[in-house]
Scaffold this active site. Structure first.
Site, PDB file in Angstrom:
ATOM      1  N   ASN A  13       0.520   1.321 -10.439  1.00  0.00           N
ATOM      2  CA  ASN A  13      -0.169   1.034  -9.169  1.00  0.00           C
ATOM      3  C   ASN A  13       0.100   2.237  -8.513  1.00  0.00           C
ATOM      4  O   ASN A  13       0.950   2.719  -7.761  1.00  0.00           O
ATOM      5  CB  ASN A  13       0.830   0.009  -8.329  1.00  0.00           C
ATOM      6  CG  ASN A  13       0.034  -0.308  -6.838  1.00  0.00           C
ATOM      7  OD1 ASN A  13      -1.066   0.298  -6.696  1.00  0.00           O
ATOM      8  ND2 ASN A  13       0.669  -1.084  -6.014  1.00  0.00           N
ATOM      9  N   HIS A  99       0.147  -7.629  -2.952  1.00  0.00           N
ATOM     10  CA  HIS A  99       1.071  -6.536  -2.537  1.00  0.00           C
ATOM     11  C   HIS A  99       1.832  -6.467  -1.467  1.00  0.00           C
ATOM     12  O   HIS A  99       1.136  -6.928  -0.348  1.00  0.00           O
ATOM     13  CB  HIS A  99       0.408  -5.184  -3.076  1.00  0.00           C
ATOM     14  CG  HIS A  99       1.513  -4.197  -3.159  1.00  0.00           C
ATOM     15  ND1 HIS A  99       2.165  -3.559  -2.306  1.00  0.00           N
ATOM     16  CD2 HIS A  99       1.953  -3.761  -4.454  1.00  0.00           C
ATOM     17  CE1 HIS A  99       3.121  -2.763  -2.676  1.00  0.00           C
ATOM     18  NE2 HIS A  99       3.042  -2.657  -3.869  1.00  0.00           N
ATOM     19  N   GLU A 101       2.497  -4.255   0.732  1.00  0.00           N
ATOM     20  CA  GLU A 101       1.995  -3.279   1.393  1.00  0.00           C
ATOM     21  C   GLU A 101       0.831  -3.867   2.279  1.00  0.00           C
ATOM     22  O   GLU A 101       0.277  -3.853   3.313  1.00  0.00           O
ATOM     23  CB  GLU A 101       1.657  -2.033   0.755  1.00  0.00           C
ATOM     24  CG  GLU A 101       2.822  -1.155   0.437  1.00  0.00           C
ATOM     25  CD  GLU A 101       2.733  -0.187  -0.654  1.00  0.00           C
ATOM     26  OE1 GLU A 101       1.874   0.015  -1.152  1.00  0.00           O
ATOM     27  OE2 GLU A 101       3.725   0.127  -0.964  1.00  0.00           O
ATOM     28  N   SER A 217      10.835   1.081  -7.431  1.00  0.00           N
ATOM     29  CA  SER A 217      11.565   2.323  -7.929  1.00  0.00           C
ATOM     30  C   SER A 217      11.814   2.127  -9.468  1.00  0.00           C
ATOM     31  O   SER A 217      12.998   2.794  -9.903  1.00  0.00           O
ATOM     32  CB  SER A 217      12.876   2.565  -7.003  1.00  0.00           C
ATOM     33  OG  SER A 217      12.621   2.803  -5.654  1.00  0.00           O
TER      34      SER A 217
HETATM   35  P1  13P Z   1       7.655   2.280  -6.348  1.00  0.00           P
HETATM   36  O1  13P Z   1       7.637   2.441  -7.856  1.00  0.00           O
HETATM   37  O2  13P Z   1       6.853   3.728  -5.686  1.00  0.00           O
HETATM   38  O3  13P Z   1       8.779   1.950  -5.552  1.00  0.00           O
HETATM   39  O4  13P Z   1       6.306   1.322  -5.930  1.00  0.00           O
HETATM   40  C1  13P Z   1       6.506  -0.026  -6.422  1.00  0.00           C
HETATM   41  C2  13P Z   1       5.340  -0.865  -6.249  1.00  0.00           C
HETATM   42  O5  13P Z   1       4.957  -1.157  -4.895  1.00  0.00           O
HETATM   43  C3  13P Z   1       4.434  -1.129  -7.126  1.00  0.00           C
HETATM   44  O6  13P Z   1       3.401  -1.900  -6.727  1.00  0.00           O
END
Ligand code: 13P
Length: 259
Positions: A13, A99, A101, A217
């Site tokens: 992503n 997502h 976010e 992560s």
């Molecule tokens: P990270 O791998 O940067 O923690 O992000 C995870 C994520 O939100 C994938 O959609």
């Protein structure tokens, strides 16, 4: 992973990163680092405007292109929005839905997530539905109930044959972009509970065919352990998906022989 019953999917992503002109060099670098993907499917979910460049750069490779969002309506007066049909028409295969976010910064609710899942499936796209709890919710001990609510709401109204077209990504909010990964046991426990919910709703055969990813992560050092768990069928990767070596290392971990 359990490759006997379901596909392993390693998806990047890219969020709001990378320029269109960065994609070709990225694709070339990646190609040299991964074997002609054996078992796992590779995907990059890119910003809308970069979809044509990504489709071109990954043409004739085994990398599929995904979007990061879509509008729930078929068409109409929704300035600035992009429909499922527009994505499908370009050749996009996957689309991230819900997502954290988007839930957090753009007010997406479980109701809109459900509408977007229907819009995606009806257009022939594969939605990657994100669910996950905050650290406060985990500490309150409501993770199980919350995830069940998110999964049931997202899938509401879908028929069993449509479930084969969905992917679920378990992304605990406290692990996203923090460098703090869920332990493989914590991640597998929730992925297993998601499969149990699907089993209750749609039966065992359907449940065992659904790809459930972990995200938060995930990187080149922890991927092998996470992917060794039976109910973790891949990853949704943010930061590490922006670096060809790191993404390739995760793909190679997913391509290891299964014990
Ligand atoms: P990270 O791998 O940067 O923690 O992000 C995870 C994520 O939100 C994938 O959609």
């Amino acid at each position: 992973m359990n490759r006997k019953y379901r596909k392993t999917i390693i998806a990047g992503n890219w969020k709001m990163n990378m320029l269109a002109s960065d994609i070709k060099p990225f694709a070339e670098e990646l190609k040299a680092l991964v074997p002609k993907a054996k078992w796992c499917e590779m995907v990059f979910c890119v910003p809308f405007v970069n979809i044509p460049a990504a489709l071109k750069a990954f043409k004739d490779t085994r990398v599929a292109v995904g979007a990061q969002n879509l509008n729930e309506n078929d068409h109409g007066a929704y300035t600035g929005e992009v429909s499922a049909a527009m994505l499908a028409d370009l050749g996009v295969k996957y689309v991230i839905v819900g997502h954290s976010e988007r839930r957090r910064y753009y007010g997406e609710t479980d109701t809109t997530v459900n509408k977007k899942v229907h819009a995606a499936v009806n257009a022939g796209l594969y939605p990657i539905i994100c669910v996950g709890e905050s650290i406060e919710q985990r500490e309150m001990g409501v993770t199980g109930e919350l995830i069940a609510f998110q999964v049931k709401s997202a899938l509401s109204g879908l028929a069993a044959e449509q479930i084969h077209k969905i992917v679920i990504a378990y992304e605990p909010l406290w692990a996203i972009g923090t460098g703090k990964t869920a332990t493989a046991e914590q991640a597998n426990e929730v992925c297993n509970s998601i499969r149990a919910i699907i089993r209750k709703l749609y039966g065992a055969r359907t449940a065992r065919s659904v790809t459930i990813q972990y995200g938060g992560s995930m990187n080149e050092t922890n991927a092998a352990e996470l992917l060794s768990k039976l109910d973790i069928d891949g990853g949704l990767i943010g930061g590490a998906s922006l670096v060809p070596e790191k993404f390739a290392a995760i793909v190679n971990a997913a391509n290891q022989e299964q014990a």
